[in-house]
Design a protein around this motif. Structure first.
Motif, PDB file in Angstrom:
ATOM      1  N   PHE A 284      50.323   4.345  44.700  1.00  0.00           N
ATOM      2  CA  PHE A 284      50.062   5.380  43.223  1.00  0.00           C
ATOM      3  C   PHE A 284      50.842   4.905  42.154  1.00  0.00           C
ATOM      4  O   PHE A 284      51.770   4.306  42.271  1.00  0.00           O
ATOM      5  N   SER A 285      50.212   5.282  41.095  1.00  0.00           N
ATOM      6  CA  SER A 285      51.023   4.942  39.841  1.00  0.00           C
ATOM      7  C   SER A 285      51.143   6.311  39.008  1.00  0.00           C
ATOM      8  O   SER A 285      50.431   6.467  37.964  1.00  0.00           O
ATOM      9  N   PRO A 286      51.950   7.047  39.352  1.00  0.00           N
ATOM     10  CA  PRO A 286      51.873   8.603  38.947  1.00  0.00           C
ATOM     11  C   PRO A 286      52.435   8.844  37.432  1.00  0.00           C
ATOM     12  O   PRO A 286      52.662   9.680  37.030  1.00  0.00           O
ATOM     13  N   ALA A 287      52.716   7.658  36.734  1.00  0.00           N
ATOM     14  CA  ALA A 287      53.409   7.683  35.328  1.00  0.00           C
ATOM     15  C   ALA A 287      52.224   7.837  34.491  1.00  0.00           C
ATOM     16  O   ALA A 287      52.279   7.884  33.260  1.00  0.00           O
ATOM     17  N   PHE A 288      51.181   7.277  35.001  1.00  0.00           N
ATOM     18  CA  PHE A 288      49.762   7.237  34.022  1.00  0.00           C
ATOM     19  C   PHE A 288      48.819   8.492  34.423  1.00  0.00           C
ATOM     20  O   PHE A 288      48.580   8.788  35.494  1.00  0.00           O
ATOM     21  N   ALA A 290      45.528   8.169  32.939  1.00  0.00           N
ATOM     22  CA  ALA A 290      44.443   7.445  33.188  1.00  0.00           C
ATOM     23  C   ALA A 290      44.846   5.794  33.491  1.00  0.00           C
ATOM     24  O   ALA A 290      45.656   5.409  32.957  1.00  0.00           O
ATOM     25  N   ASP A 291      43.649   5.447  34.110  1.00  0.00           N
ATOM     26  CA  ASP A 291      43.913   3.811  34.687  1.00  0.00           C
ATOM     27  C   ASP A 291      43.994   3.006  33.290  1.00  0.00           C
ATOM     28  O   ASP A 291      43.221   3.339  32.262  1.00  0.00           O
ATOM     29  N   CYS A 292      44.652   2.050  33.552  1.00  0.00           N
ATOM     30  CA  CYS A 292      45.029   1.231  31.973  1.00  0.00           C
ATOM     31  C   CYS A 292      45.338  -0.294  32.731  1.00  0.00           C
ATOM     32  O   CYS A 292      45.332  -0.201  33.968  1.00  0.00           O
ATOM     33  N   SER A 320      43.604   6.975  38.927  1.00  0.00           N
ATOM     34  CA  SER A 320      44.633   7.858  38.207  1.00  0.00           C
ATOM     35  C   SER A 320      43.743   9.093  38.129  1.00  0.00           C
ATOM     36  O   SER A 320      42.784   9.436  38.746  1.00  0.00           O
ATOM     37  N   LEU A 321      44.312  10.013  37.179  1.00  0.00           N
ATOM     38  CA  LEU A 321      43.564  11.198  37.050  1.00  0.00           C
ATOM     39  C   LEU A 321      42.339  11.285  36.247  1.00  0.00           C
ATOM     40  O   LEU A 321      41.466  12.273  36.629  1.00  0.00           O
TER      41      LEU A 321
END
Length: 336
Positions: A284-288, A290-292, A320-321
């Motif tokens: 997971f990358s929950p600081a974002f 939207a994917d980037c 991401s969201l």
């Protein structure tokens, strides 16, 4: 009828993956006094004399890897989120999108809200966890710009939404698409920050230095700490997925320079898990929201290749969201 103004602000992206545009973006980003929080002369020499000239061509190549027919994924999904939110809120609201760095600018978005004669402005920095270098920077610039207006409307900010229930549900649901049982371990990889920035946010002046594992539990003392909020986000997603504490690790990526950043570093965790014989990781990358670049390249490509070189087999990113309607409901809930 007057409308309520909503300003969504994400970090930003180059106008194109061409080196001159990447150089322009990095220059604005890294010259922010909250991002590289050292004296201006030192920051100028470091950024304009070393980092930007040498980093721009390399970063441009990375952006070319994730650029697609829609352009920048971050900008594409951010525009989609703003559009979906406008449709969800209806005519009583005026939604604008801005990027802290590059286009569309915060200044232009605020000008649009002003021209629309909104009765109030609510600013939502699109960073789930508060950090001085992200949410704090957005808030500072908005206040600086609006303070010059002759008439200042009521204005408010969403500080963070690290524990938003609907956001947690979206991340969990995105993870379930990958059949969690097929993975040996789960990582929650947050964007890193220099340790000194967290220490500066400790208003007691002693909590972070004297408390062991000070970020593990969110409380009244560290409630605005980026790392503590990140650990809380991870805990809530893990709870939603029925993960036990030994099944996941919180770590931090995107370190810049040699000084200490928030630990553990994601690269170190990859080495540790590979040494333990773990083969498949769900990340997971929950600081974002939207994917980037940090998700689509750093995790999907760089960490995947690094883990395979260490003996692992696969690193799978949890999307991401992005354009999730449930996340739009989360934003609408924050507003209403």
């Amino acid at each position: 009828m007057s409308k309520k103004g909503i300003l969504l602000v994400n970090l930003g992206t180059p106008d194109s993956p061409a080196t001159p545009d990447v150089r322009k973006y990095l220059d604005q980003f890294l010259m922010d006094e909250r991002v590289i929080d050292i004296p201006k002369l030192n920051r100028t020499l470091l950024v304009k004399g070393i980092i930007v000239p040498f980093r721009s061509p390399k970063t441009a190549k990375l952006y070319k890897e994730i650029w697609n027919e829609n352009g920048s994924p971050l900008l594409y999904y951010s525009r989609l989120q703003a559009q979906m939110l406008q449709e969800r809120l209806g005519n009583e609201y005026h939604v604008e999108l801005a990027m802290r760095y590059q286009s569309p600018s915060i200044a232009s978005a605020l000008a649009n809200l002003k021209a629309g004669l909104v009765e109030s402005i609510q600013v939502i920095p699109m960073f789930p966890q508060y950090a001085s270098a992200s949410s704090g920077s957005v808030m500072q610039l908005v206040m600086e710009l609006v303070s010059k207006w002759q008439t200042v409307p009521p204005i408010s900010f969403v500080n963070s939404f690290h524990d938003n229930e609907l956001m947690i549900q979206v991340f969990a649901e995105n993870a379930r698409k990958h059949n969690i049982e097929d993975f040996d371990h789960v990582l929650f990889s947050f964007h890193g920050l220099p340790e000194r920035q967290l220490l500066k946010c400790d208003h007691t002046g002693s909590y972070c230095l004297k408390t062991a594992d000070c970020c593990q539990t969110l409380n009244d003392t560290n409630k605005f700490c980026y790392s503590a909020q990140g650990h809380d986000t991870a805990r809530l997603i893990a709870k939603e997925l029925n993960l036990t504490r030994d099944q996941y690790t919180v770590c931090f990526q995107s370190r810049l320079g040699k000084e200490p950043w928030v630990q553990p570093y994601t690269t170190d965790v990859l080495k540790k898990l590979a040494a333990e014989g773990k083969k498949r990781l769900l990340v997971f990358s929950p600081a974002f929201v939207a994917d980037c670049l940090e998700t689509l390249y750093e995790i999907t490509v760089e960490y995947h290749e690094e883990f395979r070189a260490l003996g692992g087999e696969h690193v799978q990113l949890v999307e991401s969201l992005n354009d999730s309607p449930v996340f739009i409901e989360a934003l609408a809930g924050m507003i209403k």
